[in-house]
Scaffold this motif. Structure first.
Motif, PDB file in Angstrom:
ATOM      1  N   PRO A 140      51.591  34.186  35.207  1.00 14.68           N
ATOM      2  CA  PRO A 140      50.821  35.418  35.422  1.00 14.68           C
ATOM      3  C   PRO A 140      49.708  35.627  34.402  1.00 14.68           C
ATOM      4  O   PRO A 140      48.827  36.455  34.613  1.00 14.68           O
ATOM      5  N   LYS A 141      49.726  34.856  33.318  1.00 19.17           N
ATOM      6  CA  LYS A 141      48.692  35.002  32.283  1.00 19.17           C
ATOM      7  C   LYS A 141      47.369  34.356  32.692  1.00 19.17           C
ATOM      8  O   LYS A 141      46.308  34.759  32.197  1.00 19.17           O
ATOM      9  N   ASN A 142      47.439  33.323  33.545  1.00 24.21           N
ATOM     10  CA  ASN A 142      46.189  32.632  33.877  1.00 24.21           C
ATOM     11  C   ASN A 142      45.993  32.385  35.371  1.00 24.21           C
ATOM     12  O   ASN A 142      45.147  31.582  35.765  1.00 24.21           O
ATOM     13  N   VAL A 143      46.764  33.082  36.213  1.00 23.81           N
ATOM     14  CA  VAL A 143      46.573  33.048  37.668  1.00 23.81           C
ATOM     15  C   VAL A 143      46.511  34.492  38.156  1.00 23.81           C
ATOM     16  O   VAL A 143      47.346  35.322  37.779  1.00 23.81           O
ATOM     17  N   ALA A 144      45.516  34.784  39.000  1.00 19.83           N
ATOM     18  CA  ALA A 144      45.258  36.173  39.395  1.00 19.83           C
ATOM     19  C   ALA A 144      46.420  36.806  40.141  1.00 19.83           C
ATOM     20  O   ALA A 144      46.717  37.992  39.966  1.00 19.83           O
ATOM     21  N   GLY A 145      47.092  36.029  40.996  1.00 14.41           N
ATOM     22  CA  GLY A 145      48.177  36.607  41.778  1.00 14.41           C
ATOM     23  C   GLY A 145      48.570  35.704  42.925  1.00 14.41           C
ATOM     24  O   GLY A 145      48.239  34.507  42.949  1.00 14.41           O
ATOM     25  N   LEU A 146      49.253  36.289  43.884  1.00  9.07           N
ATOM     26  CA  LEU A 146      49.790  35.578  45.042  1.00  9.07           C
ATOM     27  C   LEU A 146      49.124  36.117  46.299  1.00  9.07           C
ATOM     28  O   LEU A 146      49.002  37.328  46.479  1.00  9.07           O
ATOM     29  N   LYS A 147      48.697  35.221  47.187  1.00 10.76           N
ATOM     30  CA  LYS A 147      48.063  35.639  48.441  1.00 10.76           C
ATOM     31  C   LYS A 147      48.967  35.289  49.618  1.00 10.76           C
ATOM     32  O   LYS A 147      49.430  34.165  49.748  1.00 10.76           O
ATOM     33  N   LEU A 148      49.184  36.288  50.480  1.00 11.88           N
ATOM     34  CA  LEU A 148      49.965  36.093  51.695  1.00 11.88           C
ATOM     35  C   LEU A 148      49.117  36.460  52.903  1.00 11.88           C
ATOM     36  O   LEU A 148      48.484  37.524  52.927  1.00 11.88           O
ATOM     37  N   ALA A 163      62.521  37.315  56.497  1.00 11.34           N
ATOM     38  CA  ALA A 163      63.384  36.915  55.382  1.00 11.34           C
ATOM     39  C   ALA A 163      62.566  36.364  54.222  1.00 11.34           C
ATOM     40  O   ALA A 163      62.833  36.665  53.051  1.00 11.34           O
ATOM     41  N   ALA A 164      61.554  35.554  54.548  1.00 14.40           N
ATOM     42  CA  ALA A 164      60.707  34.981  53.498  1.00 14.40           C
ATOM     43  C   ALA A 164      59.934  36.082  52.772  1.00 14.40           C
ATOM     44  O   ALA A 164      59.836  36.082  51.537  1.00 14.40           O
ATOM     45  N   LEU A 165      59.392  37.021  53.534  1.00 16.02           N
ATOM     46  CA  LEU A 165      58.653  38.133  52.924  1.00 16.02           C
ATOM     47  C   LEU A 165      59.553  38.940  51.984  1.00 16.02           C
ATOM     48  O   LEU A 165      59.162  39.256  50.854  1.00 16.02           O
ATOM     49  N   GLU A 166      60.742  39.271  52.458  1.00 18.56           N
ATOM     50  CA  GLU A 166      61.663  40.047  51.643  1.00 18.56           C
ATOM     51  C   GLU A 166      62.036  39.301  50.371  1.00 18.56           C
ATOM     52  O   GLU A 166      62.122  39.885  49.284  1.00 18.56           O
ATOM     53  N   SER A 167      62.226  38.011  50.500  1.00 21.23           N
ATOM     54  CA  SER A 167      62.589  37.197  49.344  1.00 21.23           C
ATOM     55  C   SER A 167      61.447  37.139  48.329  1.00 21.23           C
ATOM     56  O   SER A 167      61.661  37.299  47.118  1.00 21.23           O
ATOM     57  N   ILE A 168      60.220  36.950  48.806  1.00 19.07           N
ATOM     58  CA  ILE A 168      59.059  36.898  47.913  1.00 19.07           C
ATOM     59  C   ILE A 168      58.870  38.237  47.211  1.00 19.07           C
ATOM     60  O   ILE A 168      58.714  38.305  45.987  1.00 19.07           O
ATOM     61  N   PHE A 169      58.885  39.324  47.979  1.00 22.23           N
ATOM     62  CA  PHE A 169      58.642  40.646  47.411  1.00 22.23           C
ATOM     63  C   PHE A 169      59.729  41.032  46.405  1.00 22.23           C
ATOM     64  O   PHE A 169      59.451  41.761  45.446  1.00 22.23           O
ATOM     65  N   LEU A 175      51.105  40.156  41.140  1.00 22.25           N
ATOM     66  CA  LEU A 175      50.412  40.970  42.125  1.00 22.25           C
ATOM     67  C   LEU A 175      50.383  40.194  43.438  1.00 22.25           C
ATOM     68  O   LEU A 175      50.009  39.013  43.467  1.00 22.25           O
ATOM     69  N   ILE A 176      50.790  40.858  44.520  1.00 25.56           N
ATOM     70  CA  ILE A 176      50.798  40.233  45.839  1.00 25.56           C
ATOM     71  C   ILE A 176      49.653  40.829  46.657  1.00 25.56           C
ATOM     72  O   ILE A 176      49.640  42.031  46.945  1.00 25.56           O
ATOM     73  N   ALA A 226      57.011  46.945  50.145  1.00 23.60           N
ATOM     74  CA  ALA A 226      56.629  47.035  48.727  1.00 23.60           C
ATOM     75  C   ALA A 226      57.333  48.200  48.045  1.00 23.60           C
ATOM     76  O   ALA A 226      57.793  48.084  46.899  1.00 23.60           O
ATOM     77  N   LYS A 227      57.422  49.314  48.734  1.00 23.98           N
ATOM     78  CA  LYS A 227      58.106  50.476  48.158  1.00 23.98           C
ATOM     79  C   LYS A 227      59.597  50.215  47.993  1.00 23.98           C
ATOM     80  O   LYS A 227      60.209  50.627  46.997  1.00 23.98           O
ATOM     81  N   GLU A 228      60.195  49.522  48.932  1.00 30.52           N
ATOM     82  CA  GLU A 228      61.635  49.222  48.860  1.00 30.52           C
ATOM     83  C   GLU A 228      61.959  48.257  47.722  1.00 30.52           C
ATOM     84  O   GLU A 228      63.016  48.361  47.092  1.00 30.52           O
ATOM     85  N   THR A 229      61.052  47.317  47.465  1.00 25.60           N
ATOM     86  CA  THR A 229      61.340  46.264  46.484  1.00 25.60           C
ATOM     87  C   THR A 229      60.707  46.528  45.116  1.00 25.60           C
ATOM     88  O   THR A 229      61.042  45.854  44.140  1.00 25.60           O
ATOM     89  N   GLY A 230      59.755  47.477  45.064  1.00 24.61           N
ATOM     90  CA  GLY A 230      59.044  47.725  43.805  1.00 24.61           C
ATOM     91  C   GLY A 230      57.977  46.701  43.514  1.00 24.61           C
ATOM     92  O   GLY A 230      57.472  46.619  42.386  1.00 24.61           O
ATOM     93  N   ALA A 231      57.590  45.909  44.513  1.00 22.75           N
ATOM     94  CA  ALA A 231      56.577  44.871  44.316  1.00 22.75           C
ATOM     95  C   ALA A 231      55.201  45.498  44.095  1.00 22.75           C
ATOM     96  O   ALA A 231      54.916  46.611  44.536  1.00 22.75           O
ATOM     97  N   ARG A 232      54.345  44.747  43.404  1.00 21.58           N
ATOM     98  CA  ARG A 232      52.967  45.184  43.154  1.00 21.58           C
ATOM     99  C   ARG A 232      52.080  44.651  44.285  1.00 21.58           C
ATOM    100  O   ARG A 232      51.821  43.459  44.378  1.00 21.58           O
TER     101      ARG A 232
END
Length: 446
Positions: A140-148, A163-169, A175-176, A226-232
């Motif tokens: 996370p220090k040198n990559v902007a984030g994750l793109k889906l 399932a994949a989305l839930e697992s990632i989040f 930052l997603i 995002a709200k359920e998992t607290g993901a950014r």
């Protein structure tokens, strides 16, 4: 050491405009004051009287097409166009060829940029239905984030497994950022119109295929997750008024866990423009109605939308001139984004301070970019000078994109970028890009 003194500028920073001088030493802003005297005999002095000095724009969503699609654009060609447009940093997306979905493939792009980029750069890690292990290796220090990609677009990176989305989040603190369109809705709409028209669907039906409902259904679902998992979560290129009720302006940006971006084309064009622009304004998500555009402007100004970007995505003229189902979505915008927003300023739609907030300050805050996005002592000297009264017209002779066209061809702009600095180096001056590849890898305060 490189020394530049910018005199008499209308400095735009953190909601204020004030006249003053800025001294650049090496890569950094050394001093900001009402008046600064020449520091040395080899100091380059630029008189910016009457012009705005703004932080270089940070474009949080571009597709520069390298590797694998370099007939459309390259990191070198498109970053060159970016600095000519006052964009000094970019975050590029993973749907190149091969897709940047492993750490090795991601790093390959950084190595290309290190050799060829005129602007500062970062690259998003790409998510798929089955690469969580690689995602979790991302620094996370040198990559902007994750793109889906929640809706399919250019490339083959659709994440359609719940399932994949839930697992990632649930698993990553990155930052997603998401492309948010409901795939099943889009497919159903496309099949409906293909049954009527075959492949030669009128492009004016693009916003019926990539519909308001497709956008809303996907965005509502992903915000709930995002709200359920607290993901950014950061939602790219909002295109509908309906989606805007899902976002808030009730808390400061720094406290938001869910942020939103709007792109230049959704603020500029509407479905009325398909008649003259055709596939040249075919984007995913689609350019929609004038009332959607009005809603986007309102949300931008009341801070439900946090960032203005381009989704710069060049394709060749030949590709764009194909029938609807074969013509790819996307268009080139980095050279003209800042001046397009200044044109909106001339039209009374937005203040210069707000342009800077949405195109420089907020991307820096959202991605936590170190020491960029502001005109502050000790920050990198990523700067642009904008002459607000130097009219020009976009034509094939002054377009710098490798693809050689622009949806703004024939447009007259009142404002012009006259100088661009990247890491203290003057890389663009008076309509010429200098052969100085000054870009550095963006770092993040995480």
């Amino acid at each position: 050491m490189n020394t530049v003194l910018i005199k008499n500028a209308r400095i735009v920073n953190e909601g204020k405009i004030f006249e003053g001088d800025v001294l650049i030493e090496g890569e950094f802003i050394k001093e900001i004051a009402e008046s600064i005297s020449h520091k040395s005999s080899n100091c380059k002095v630029i008189d910016a009287e009457g012009n705005y000095l703004i932080p270089g724009a940070i474009d949080d969503q571009v597709h520069f097409r390298e590797p694998g699609l370099t007939h459309k654009g390259t990191i070198e060609s498109e970053s060159r166009a970016a600095v000519a447009g006052g964009i000094t940093s970019f975050i590029e997306q993973p749907n190149t060829v091969p897709n940047a979905v492993t750490q090795e493939l991601l790093e390959d792009k950084y190595q290309i940029a290190a050799q060829t980029s005129y602007a500062n750069y970062s690259f998003m890690m790409g998510g798929t239905n089955n690469n969580l292990e690689e995602i979790l290796k991302t620094n996370p220090k040198n990559v902007a984030g994750l793109k889906l990609f929640l809706g399919s677009s250019t490339g083959d990176m659709l994440v359609d497994s719940t399932a994949a989305l839930e697992s990632i989040f649930s698993s990553t603190k990155l930052l997603i950022a998401v492309h948010s369109e409901d795939e099943n809705t889009v497919k159903s709409n496309l099949e409906h119109y293909k049954a009527i028209y075959g492949d030669d669907i009128p492009v004016a039906l693009h916003p019926e295929i990539r519909s308001v409902d497709a956008c809303y259904k996907s965005t509502e679902k992903i915000i709930k997750l995002a709200k359920e998992t607290g993901a950014r979560l950061h939602v790219f290129h909002i295109s509908t008024a309906k989606e805007l009720d899902l976002f808030t302006n009730k808390i400061p940006l720094e406290e938001k866990q869910i942020t939103a971006e709007v792109c230049i084309h959704h603020l500029w064009f509407s479905d009325e423009d398909y008649a003259t622009k055709g596939n040249f304004i075919k984007w995913n998500p689609a350019v929609k109605s004038a009332s959607d555009r009005e809603g986007l402007w309102k949300a931008l100004l009341d801070d439900r939308i946090d960032v203005i970007a381009t989704d710069h995505a060049p394709h060749t003229l030949e590709e764009k001139q194909q029938v609807y189902t074969k013509a790819p979505s996307g268009g080139p915008l980095v050279q003209h984004a800042v001046v397009a927003m200044f044109e909106a300023h001339h039209q009374g739609k937005i203040s210069v301070e707000k342009i800077v907030e949405k195109m420089a300050h907020n991307p820096a805050k959202i991605f936590k970019i170190e020491n960029r996005g502001f005109i502050k002592e000790g920050f990198y000297a990523d700067l642009a000078i904008v002459n607000p009264a130097m009219p020009w017209s976009v034509n094939k002779d002054n377009i710098l994109y490798k693809c050689g066209w622009s949806p703004f061809e024939g447009t007259n702009f009142k404002s012009r970028i006259t100088h661009t600095f990247v890491n203290g180096q003057l890389v663009y001056e008076n309509s010429k890009v200098k052969e100085i590849k000054a870009g550095k890898r963006l770092l993040f305060d995480r």
